[in-house]
Design a protein around this motif. Structure first.
Motif, PDB file in Angstrom:
ATOM      1  N   ILE A  92       6.036  19.503   0.133  1.00 43.13           N
ATOM      2  CA  ILE A  92       7.241  18.806  -0.313  1.00 43.13           C
ATOM      3  C   ILE A  92       6.902  17.323  -0.349  1.00 43.13           C
ATOM      4  N   GLU A  93       7.713  16.540  -1.053  1.00 43.36           N
ATOM      5  CA  GLU A  93       7.427  15.118  -1.138  1.00 43.36           C
ATOM      6  C   GLU A  93       8.436  14.310  -0.328  1.00 43.36           C
ATOM      7  N   GLN A  94       7.898  13.310   0.373  1.00 46.73           N
ATOM      8  CA  GLN A  94       8.785  12.323   1.011  1.00 46.73           C
ATOM      9  C   GLN A  94       8.857  11.125   0.078  1.00 46.73           C
ATOM     10  N   ARG A  95      10.059  10.777  -0.330  1.00 45.91           N
ATOM     11  CA  ARG A  95      10.211   9.737  -1.358  1.00 45.91           C
ATOM     12  C   ARG A  95      10.652   8.399  -0.765  1.00 45.91           C
ATOM     13  N   ALA A  96      10.278   7.318  -1.447  1.00 47.02           N
ATOM     14  CA  ALA A  96      10.726   5.980  -1.032  1.00 47.02           C
ATOM     15  C   ALA A  96      12.233   5.898  -1.296  1.00 47.02           C
ATOM     16  N   CYS A  97      13.003   5.509  -0.292  1.00 53.53           N
ATOM     17  CA  CYS A  97      14.472   5.555  -0.429  1.00 53.53           C
ATOM     18  C   CYS A  97      14.977   4.610  -1.524  1.00 53.53           C
ATOM     19  N   SER A  98      14.355   3.435  -1.630  1.00 47.39           N
ATOM     20  CA  SER A  98      14.877   2.457  -2.591  1.00 47.39           C
ATOM     21  C   SER A  98      14.235   2.615  -3.970  1.00 47.39           C
ATOM     22  N   ASP A  99      13.296   3.559  -4.076  1.00 45.65           N
ATOM     23  CA  ASP A  99      12.596   3.767  -5.346  1.00 45.65           C
ATOM     24  C   ASP A  99      12.152   5.233  -5.378  1.00 45.65           C
ATOM     25  N   HIS A 100      13.116   6.125  -5.683  1.00 55.29           N
ATOM     26  CA  HIS A 100      12.824   7.539  -5.454  1.00 55.29           C
ATOM     27  C   HIS A 100      11.889   8.169  -6.476  1.00 55.29           C
ATOM     28  N   GLN A 101      11.443   7.376  -7.456  1.00 54.25           N
ATOM     29  CA  GLN A 101      10.397   7.890  -8.348  1.00 54.25           C
ATOM     30  C   GLN A 101       9.069   7.996  -7.613  1.00 54.25           C
ATOM     31  N   ARG A 148       0.846  -1.213   0.000  1.00 56.64           N
ATOM     32  CA  ARG A 148       0.000   0.000   0.000  1.00 56.64           C
ATOM     33  C   ARG A 148       0.877   1.257   0.000  1.00 56.64           C
ATOM     34  N   VAL A 149       1.901   1.258   0.852  1.00 57.40           N
ATOM     35  CA  VAL A 149       2.764   2.457   0.920  1.00 57.40           C
ATOM     36  C   VAL A 149       3.480   2.662  -0.410  1.00 57.40           C
ATOM     37  N   ARG A 150       3.799   1.557  -1.072  1.00 57.57           N
ATOM     38  CA  ARG A 150       4.478   1.658  -2.370  1.00 57.57           C
ATOM     39  C   ARG A 150       3.558   2.150  -3.477  1.00 57.57           C
ATOM     40  N   SER A 151       2.237   2.044  -3.257  1.00 62.57           N
ATOM     41  CA  SER A 151       1.332   2.357  -4.366  1.00 62.57           C
ATOM     42  C   SER A 151       0.572   3.665  -4.180  1.00 62.57           C
ATOM     43  N   GLU A 152       0.666   4.269  -3.004  1.00 70.56           N
ATOM     44  CA  GLU A 152      -0.106   5.506  -2.833  1.00 70.56           C
ATOM     45  C   GLU A 152       0.760   6.650  -2.317  1.00 70.56           C
ATOM     46  N   THR A 153       0.260   7.870  -2.549  1.00 70.81           N
ATOM     47  CA  THR A 153       0.919   9.062  -2.013  1.00 70.81           C
ATOM     48  C   THR A 153      -0.066   9.711  -1.046  1.00 70.81           C
ATOM     49  N   VAL A 154       0.290   9.725   0.221  1.00 70.41           N
ATOM     50  CA  VAL A 154      -0.629  10.234   1.248  1.00 70.41           C
ATOM     51  C   VAL A 154      -0.415  11.743   1.418  1.00 70.41           C
ATOM     52  N   ASP A 155      -1.511  12.486   1.431  1.00 71.52           N
ATOM     53  CA  ASP A 155      -1.408  13.916   1.743  1.00 71.52           C
ATOM     54  C   ASP A 155      -1.365  14.087   3.249  1.00 71.52           C
ATOM     55  N   ILE A 156      -0.320  14.700   3.748  1.00 72.95           N
ATOM     56  CA  ILE A 156      -0.187  14.857   5.203  1.00 72.95           C
ATOM     57  C   ILE A 156      -0.392  16.325   5.568  1.00 72.95           C
ATOM     58  N   PRO A 157      -1.453  16.567   6.350  1.00 72.68           N
ATOM     59  CA  PRO A 157      -1.748  17.961   6.705  1.00 72.68           C
ATOM     60  C   PRO A 157      -1.017  18.396   7.973  1.00 72.68           C
ATOM     61  N   ALA A 165       4.578  10.337   0.422  1.00 73.31           N
ATOM     62  CA  ALA A 165       3.741  11.372   1.052  1.00 73.31           C
ATOM     63  C   ALA A 165       3.979  12.721   0.403  1.00 73.31           C
ATOM     64  N   ARG A 166       2.894  13.490   0.405  1.00 71.46           N
ATOM     65  CA  ARG A 166       2.973  14.902   0.024  1.00 71.46           C
ATOM     66  C   ARG A 166       2.716  15.655   1.324  1.00 71.46           C
TER      67      ARG A 166
END
Ligand SMILES: NC(=O)c1ccc[n+]([C@@H]2O[C@H](COP(=O)([O-])OP(=O)(O)OC[C@H]3O[C@@H](n4cnc5c(N)ncnc54)[C@H](O)[C@@H]3O)[C@@H](O)[C@H]2O)c1
Ligand SMILES: N[C@@H](CCC=O)C(=O)O
Length: 569
Positions: free
Chosen positions: A85-94, A62-71, A98-99
């Protein structure tokens, strides 16, 4: 003749006696209670084919497939500021996990105002209610939220299952449960002596103002601890998560809300570091900073406080746990296997991104050839890969800035005439920020790689003459400005004894025949002095004690009947 004490007082009149009774029966705001048993959260292993492993892997997917908006969450209200700003997956920075919506200075001020408006009510709530919120949050983190917080930590901060488990599930729950236990013990500390007809008590007040909790990226549990634990002592907190750990920190915050933490007591305030720092240090209501991160950032905050000193209503408490340049000192009486395996774990687990990671190694000449070869054997075996592959020992480092910094140290070593890269040294940031485990040998014990914190999977070894083992201990002590962790490996008690004495101030956490990482709440209070911080010890009652302001109360049970002392009569 009556005693002095008796002569100076008279019997309490009936009317006064009832007032006294009312006063005596008044329950102090900070009182002790009987808690359920508190112990360390058991670490799970997620065996192959088990249901718990499948559920954890599903959460990672789930974490790999979605981008969570964090307020930002101010007084219970979610604020999506649009400045992200975006928090990126370390092993897959594409992939952005989270936004993160960042707070403006105005919104940070709103968070300060809100927290001050609820401060008194929260502080005056009986301790059982504050305690129950945190005990429940710990239970939620270790059950309902366990997979979610683990997956956020694994994919978002690049931890393998085990590293995430000991951090986001076990240590986070431990910080809250033991935090409650320590608060209870602090409240029980009351004056042991009372003059005749006098009753002394101590009231433990929350701080008069707000606490700013500023954690680093590398431990979800540190986010949980800095962001909320001061509230156990009746404080209100502004929790500014690290931009690289926003997702996991937000899951912890959700668990606290579900546990019943009232709105506004902890406000979740993602923000650019300097924006947040400038705003809080210039607030007259700043009561404390609870910081963990680099020495440089802590210095900036401390200087900011100094610049604003005349503004504050109360002197802010500064709690800071910072960097390290941690050592393994190996004596020729050491058990070789134990020293090698401990060094591999300490230097390379979580890619060397623990403040406690071993990054300088001292080995005697007689042991070095075998020690080195055993290290190289182990390093060939280390799997560097995806965080949700259970065979992975190391994954990618946190972000591009960290990657570039680590690579610059490796390149420096490659070009230096006094250093040799014995293994590793390769790095690739095309898909994720991957750096291979790297072993460097330095002939200069004061080379850059022996002295500076790198915060990556790079360890530098210095080989010393066996007969200079004592001088080498002095060298270990004087090499770096830090004083965080270190280990002595030896089977000889007199060597261990000499080592402990010579390295007394070189480490806040010293280990004997054990690796320099992996402190456990309630077992090894954690933190260091020198440039490693204020050594207030996370995971101990001393940390909680920084967030209370004691009020001593003396109550006379009998009244004066004269202003003159007996000897004057
Ligand atoms: N001693 C310990 O217990 C301990 C534990 C973990 C990490 N660390 C240290 O943390 C460092 C790695 O973490 P990091 O890269 O997140 O550290 P960092 O100093 O870059 O950031 C730490 C936190 O400070 C914030 N920040 C940055 N600039 C700021 C400013 N001007 N004002 C206010 N806040 C600001 C960041 O956003 C982050 O939340 C290493 O040096 C490591 O040794 C120490
Ligand atoms: N307490 C952890 C380190 C925390 C800092 O990164 C340890 O002991 O390894």
């Amino acid at each position: 003749m009556a005693s002095t004490a008796m002569a100076a007082v008279r019997q309490t009149a009936p009317r006064a006696a009832s007032a006294l009774a009312a006063s005596v029966s008044r329950r102090p705001l900070s009182h002790t209670t009987v808690l359920p048993p508190i112990s360390n959260e058991p670490v799970r292993e997620y065996p192959p084919e088990s249901e718990e492993r499948m559920e954890l892997l599903a959460a990672c997917a789930r974490v790999r497939s979605e981008t969570v908006d964090i307020p930002c969450v101010i007084n219970g209200k979610e604020v999506f500021t649009g400045n992200t700003i975006e928090q990126r997956a370390c092993s897959d920075h594409q992939h952005a996990v989270a936004r993160v919506h960042l707070a403006s200075p105005e919104l940070i001020q709103e968070a300060i105002d809100t927290s001050l408006s609820v401060r008194e009510e929260w502080e005056q709530l009986d301790f059982e209610h504050r305690a129950a919120v945190f005990l429940k949050a710990a239970d939620l983190l270790s059950t309902k939220f366990r997979n979610e917080v683990l997956a956020a930590t694994m994919i978002g901060q690049g931890k393998n299952m085990f590293q995430a488990e000991i951090d986001a599930a076990a240590e986070a729950a431990d910080f809250y449960r033991f935090g409650v236990k320590y608060a209870n013990e602090i409240y029980a500390e009351q004056p042991a002596h009372h003059a005749q007809h006098v009753w002394n008590r101590v009231e433990y007040r929350g701080l008069e103002g707000f606490v700013a909790g500023i954690p680093p990226f590398n431990f979800t549990a540190i986010g949980a601890n800095l962001g909320a634990t001061p509230a156990i002592m009746g404080n209100v907190v502004l929790w500014k998560p690290s931009e690289n750990a926003a997702l996991s920190n937000y899951v912890v915050f959700k668990a606290l809300r579900e546990a019943g933490l009232p709105d506004g007591v902890v406000n979740f305030v993602p923000a650019a570091g300097p924006t947040f720092g400038d705003k809080i240090v210039s607030s007259p209501d700043l009561a404390a900073i609870s910081f963990t991160g680099s020495t440089r950032t802590f210095n900036t905050l401390w200087k900011g406080v100094a610049d604003n000193l005349d503004k504050y209503k109360t002197y802010p408490r500064l709690v800071g746990e910072c960097g390290g340049k941690n050592f393994h000192y190996v004596h020729n009486t050491a058990d070789l296997d134990n020293a090698v395996y401990s060094t591999i774990r300490s230097a390379f687990e979580y890619q060397g991104q623990k403040c406690s990671a071993c990054s300088r190694l001292y080995v005697p000449e007689s042991m070095w050839p075998e020690f080195r070869d055993r290290m190289l054997d182990c390093m060939r075996d280390i799997q560097v890969g995806e965080p949700d592959d259970f065979k992975t020992f190391m994954t990618a480092v946190i972000d591009e800035k960290a990657f570039d910094k680590i690579v610059s140290y490796i390149n420096y070593a490659k070009e230096s005439s006094e250093m040799e890269v014995l293994a590793g040294g390769e790095a690739d940031k095309s898909v994720g920020w991957f750096v291979q485990p790297t072993l460097v040998q330095s002939t200069n014990p004061h080379s850059k790689l022996m002295e500076e914190e790198i915060f990556g999977p790079v360890i530098t070894a210095y080989v010393y003459p066996d007969d200079q083992w004592e001088e080498t201990l002095d060298l270990v002590n004087k090499t770096s400005p830090y004083g965080l962790t270190g280990s002595i490996f030896s089977a000889d008690r007199s060597v261990i004894d000499t080592g402990l004495k010579k390295l007394r101030h070189a480490a806040g956490n010293i280990y004997i025949n054990a690796k320099s990482t992996g402190s456990v709440v309630g077992q090894q209070p954690f933190g260091g002095a020198r440039r490693s911080g204020t050594n207030d010890k996370a995971g101990a009652s001393s940390y909680l004690a920084r967030f209370t302001s004691m009020q001593a109360a003396k109550e006379c049970l009998l009244y004066l009947d004269d202003w003159k002392y007996d000897h004057m009569k």
